[in-house]
Design an enzyme around this catalytic site. Sequence first.
Site, PDB file in Angstrom:
ATOM      1  N   HIS A 147       0.938  -1.401  -0.017  1.00 44.34           N
ATOM      2  CA  HIS A 147      -0.001  -0.017  -0.117  1.00 44.34           C
ATOM      3  C   HIS A 147       0.819   1.296   0.043  1.00 44.34           C
ATOM      4  O   HIS A 147       0.344   2.404  -0.328  1.00 44.34           O
ATOM      5  CB  HIS A 147      -1.093  -0.029   1.156  1.00 44.34           C
ATOM      6  CG  HIS A 147      -0.474   0.393   2.694  1.00 44.34           C
ATOM      7  ND1 HIS A 147      -0.374  -0.607   3.555  1.00 44.34           N
ATOM      8  CD2 HIS A 147      -0.003   1.491   3.057  1.00 44.34           C
ATOM      9  CE1 HIS A 147       0.261  -0.146   4.534  1.00 44.34           C
ATOM     10  NE2 HIS A 147       0.489   1.202   4.377  1.00 44.34           N
ATOM     11  N   ASP A 161       0.166  -7.611   1.447  1.00 41.27           N
ATOM     12  CA  ASP A 161       0.531  -6.148   1.513  1.00 41.27           C
ATOM     13  C   ASP A 161       2.408  -6.160   1.592  1.00 41.27           C
ATOM     14  O   ASP A 161       2.524  -5.354   2.531  1.00 41.27           O
ATOM     15  CB  ASP A 161      -0.015  -5.556   2.651  1.00 41.27           C
ATOM     16  CG  ASP A 161      -0.143  -4.043   2.699  1.00 41.27           C
ATOM     17  OD1 ASP A 161       0.491  -3.477   1.660  1.00 41.27           O
ATOM     18  OD2 ASP A 161      -0.711  -3.485   3.765  1.00 41.27           O
ATOM     19  N   SER A 199       4.486   2.947   7.926  1.00 41.15           N
ATOM     20  CA  SER A 199       4.255   1.562   7.142  1.00 41.15           C
ATOM     21  C   SER A 199       5.459   1.245   6.297  1.00 41.15           C
ATOM     22  O   SER A 199       6.063   2.072   5.738  1.00 41.15           O
ATOM     23  CB  SER A 199       3.096   1.729   6.042  1.00 41.15           C
ATOM     24  OG  SER A 199       1.896   2.003   7.098  1.00 41.15           O
TER      25      SER A 199
END
Length: 357
Positions: A95, A126, A209
């Site tokens: 992402h 992911d 992230s």
Amino acid sequence: MDVSRGHARTPRRLLPLTAAACAAALVGGCSADGDAPVRERSTQAAAPLAANDLQDDYRAVIKNVLPSVVQIDAANSLGSGVVYDAAGHIVTNAHVVGQEKNFEVTAATGGQPVTARLVFSYPEQDLAVIRLTSVPQGLKPAKFGDSAAVDMGQIVLAMGSPLGLSGSVTQGIVSATGRTVSEGRTGGGTGATIGNMIQTSAAINPGNSGGALVNLNSEVIGIPTLAATDPEMGGGSAAGIGFAIPASMVRTVADQIVKDGKVTDSGRAALNITGRTVLDDDYEPAGVAVVEAPANGAAGRAGLRPGDVIIRLGDTDITTITSLSEALASLRPGDKVTTTYVRGTATRKAEVTLGEM
């Protein structure tokens, strides 16, 4: 729980004790001169020494690992990454890269940005790998730890670029292991359901992230990916609840991408169907309707066909596509599982040998 993007026990360091101090600790009150107990004075002295030792441990970990952490700038997003090897491969979240192919990468320790290109993105877990066009001096591959050794209570540091603040470090503990978490599709999420995640109290904010969750041995044990959100707070992050993809899965996916340019063996179980959530007469989720079930797929070989509604997988009730994904996340390709489904007005069961995603 809603989520959004974002046993290597370290031995306790024992303080040296003199023979007199050891004796005082055992008998609880003797002293050389008959004054205050030796144990009380040594305990008071030990507290700041222990705190200094832990502080030194933190500093050593940051010095060791931060040169392996980078900030990734894409056209429409910003995140973090971890240097995977000396060839300039960087592992991050799918992402973070989104639909982009080209990026600017800056070392957490500073320096000029370097361009990078996407090697492969694997939204189902992911994870993604990008590669630097040139490797800056001082950038070094991270050391990845043993996910199976991660345990509750273990002290961890999260490193990345929260809110664009490159090279930031937060501290916490491993608060749980083995979590299965589903990521939303809003805000750039992949919609992935990820099993065996590490839950941590270290702050995970937008920009973290793809960064590093690190133990006190300077080993990356996970990739921070999600932060829990509290609907009662308007979707704001729930403090102290973040999730990281375990290092074992990171290595499994990244090794395949580096070697083959794609994921060739996901290791993730699947029914090999296309499905949709169905509602009951009260408009409540009531199962997953099979839209497509290829004859050579796991469900098709077991006799399921379009129109069947799956309501149970093993011992787990199935009400939505998400609950089905979460149930499958704990299983492996080749596992046999009893699948309960409704065809017309009849409830049936079939033993399905699971396929691979």
